[in-house]
Design a protein around this motif. Structure first.
Motif, PDB file in Angstrom:
ATOM      1  N   LEU A  11       0.666  -1.336  -0.044  1.00  0.00           N
ATOM      2  CA  LEU A  11      -0.028  -0.040   0.027  1.00  0.00           C
ATOM      3  C   LEU A  11       0.652   1.487  -0.223  1.00  0.00           C
ATOM      4  O   LEU A  11       0.474   2.217  -0.492  1.00  0.00           O
ATOM      5  N   SER A  15       1.080   4.397  -2.588  1.00  0.00           N
ATOM      6  CA  SER A  15       0.459   5.213  -2.578  1.00  0.00           C
ATOM      7  C   SER A  15       0.970   5.905  -3.084  1.00  0.00           C
ATOM      8  O   SER A  15       1.060   7.425  -3.806  1.00  0.00           O
ATOM      9  N   PHE A  18       1.615   6.571  -6.700  1.00  0.00           N
ATOM     10  CA  PHE A  18       0.482   7.413  -6.423  1.00  0.00           C
ATOM     11  C   PHE A  18       0.621   8.702  -6.688  1.00  0.00           C
ATOM     12  O   PHE A  18       0.285   9.376  -8.261  1.00  0.00           O
ATOM     13  N   PHE A  19       1.198   9.662  -5.569  1.00  0.00           N
ATOM     14  CA  PHE A  19       1.168  11.066  -5.461  1.00  0.00           C
ATOM     15  C   PHE A  19       2.364  11.721  -6.571  1.00  0.00           C
ATOM     16  O   PHE A  19       2.227  12.245  -6.309  1.00  0.00           O
ATOM     17  N   ILE A 220      -3.833   0.262  -3.947  1.00  0.00           N
ATOM     18  CA  ILE A 220      -4.895   1.289  -3.293  1.00  0.00           C
ATOM     19  C   ILE A 220      -5.917   1.381  -2.960  1.00  0.00           C
ATOM     20  O   ILE A 220      -6.434   0.332  -1.675  1.00  0.00           O
ATOM     21  N   LEU A 235      -9.924   9.716  -5.460  1.00  0.00           N
ATOM     22  CA  LEU A 235      -8.228  10.117  -5.534  1.00  0.00           C
ATOM     23  C   LEU A 235      -7.948  10.045  -7.065  1.00  0.00           C
ATOM     24  O   LEU A 235      -7.444  10.883  -7.341  1.00  0.00           O
TER      25      LEU A 235
END
Length: 345
Positions: A11, A15, A18-19, A220, A235
């Motif tokens: 996770l 993450s 993703f960010f 996620i 998101l």
């Protein structure tokens, strides 16, 4: 972290990817606004057309790639919720931009025929998406008949927007708060070829970032035990729509109000093509018939928000609640209500 094996990501790793991708999309989307504004003046196509086609398509590229990739991997829920959630949050961002412009309500100051035409096109495209699940679940070569209709309607609609921009049959009343498209001094701008190269390079960056977002979003959703609709709406849709927020506020501050509004509305119209492109990529039948109820809800909510925006563009209230247009307040309330209902469900 093995980027070649997203299925093995934790996770935390998902993450982080993703960010990072979301930050890249925000930075590239911010820069591309200035480039599109200069291209509009350099080429003479005007802010409304540039916002609808160039800015709308380019800032939406990350989300488009994400939806198509998700559909190709069989994640219909993520593909559709990302597309429809993006349209909703971008309409919400237009209300945020209205808060930034303090001289008058944005719907009043940026009134133009092309902006109204684009919003009318958006309403028609959203209605087609809502209509599709009620048609027979048939496909030709894996594509539902509504998909080519969506593509054709968009192309014809953009032609009508351009025609309305060049030869409008009526014009909004000009007031002291109305800001019209006034080209900047092109002699102080970079050469046209350089602008096009930078524009295409930034589009490539946005596309790659959107492609990397899809596996990260899937990880996620799986690791955090969240539905793909929540991930798509809350998101991916928000992160891939950050350029629209940044660019609309930047355009407002630059005084390019028409570009700010047309970039959002034009991007929304382009975002409906996410669904069409996703249907082509989806190999398990019609993606419209794989839409969950939550996605249908967001399509209906976005249609309502777009209708409220259209009324604001026609009404052209100069000052509203707290110097914000009444329609902008309604749009913000509708979006926040949708978020609450989604999370509560």
């Amino acid at each position: 972290m093995e980027l070649s094996s997203p299925g093995s990501w934790t996770l935390l790793q998902g993450s982080l990817v993703f960010f990072v991708c979301a930050a890249i999309i925000a930075l590239a989307g911010t820069r591309i606004t200035r480039v599109v504004d200069q291209l509009a003046d350099r080429t003479g196509i005007g802010e409304a057309a540039a916002g609808a086609v160039l800015l709308g398509a380019s800032t939406s590229l990350g989300g488009s790639v994400l939806s198509v990739t998700a559909a190709w991997h069989g994640n219909a829920e993520l593909a559709v919720s990302n597309a429809l959630g993006g349209i909703a949050v971008q309409t919400f961002f237009l209300a945020v931009a209205d808060m930034v412009y303090r001289r008058a309500n944005l719907e009043h100051a940026a009134a133009s025929v092309p902006n109204m035409m684009q919003n009318g096109l958006l309403i028609c495209l959203l209605a087609l998406i809502l209509f599709a699940p009620h048609l027979p679940d048939v496909t030709f070569f894996g594509v539902h008949p509504v998909t080519p209709v969506l593509l054709g309607a968009y192309i014809y609609g953009i032609y009508l927007v351009r025609d309305a921009s060049e030869s409008p049959m009526w014009r909004p009343s000009i007031t002291r708060d109305t800001r019209q498209d006034e080209p900047d001094d092109v002699t102080a701008m970079p050469p046209l070829l350089r602008l096009w190269i930078e524009f295409l390079a930034l589009m490539l960056v946005l596309g790659i970032a959107g492609w990397m977002l899809e596996p990260a979003a899937t990880v996620i959703a799986d690791r955090a035990n969240l539905s793909q609709t929540i991930v798509g709406v809350m998101l991916t849709a928000i992160s891939t729509s950050i350029p629209e927020l940044v660019t609309s506020i930047a355009a407002v501050r630059r005084g390019a109000l028409t570009l700010a509004v047309s970039g959002i509305i034009g991007g929304n119209a382009f975002d409906t093509l996410f669904t069409a492109a996703s249907d082509i990529a989806y190999r398990d039948g019609s993606i419209y018939h794989a839409m969950p109820e939550d996605s249908v809800f967001w399509a209906a909510l976005t249609l309502l928000m777009s209708g409220v925006l259209m009324m604001g563009l026609i009404r052209r209230e100069r000052h509203g609640i707290g110097q914000i247009g009444t329609e902008s307040v309604v749009i913000m309330v509708l979006y926040l209500l949708g978020v609450v209902l989604l999370l509560a469900g």
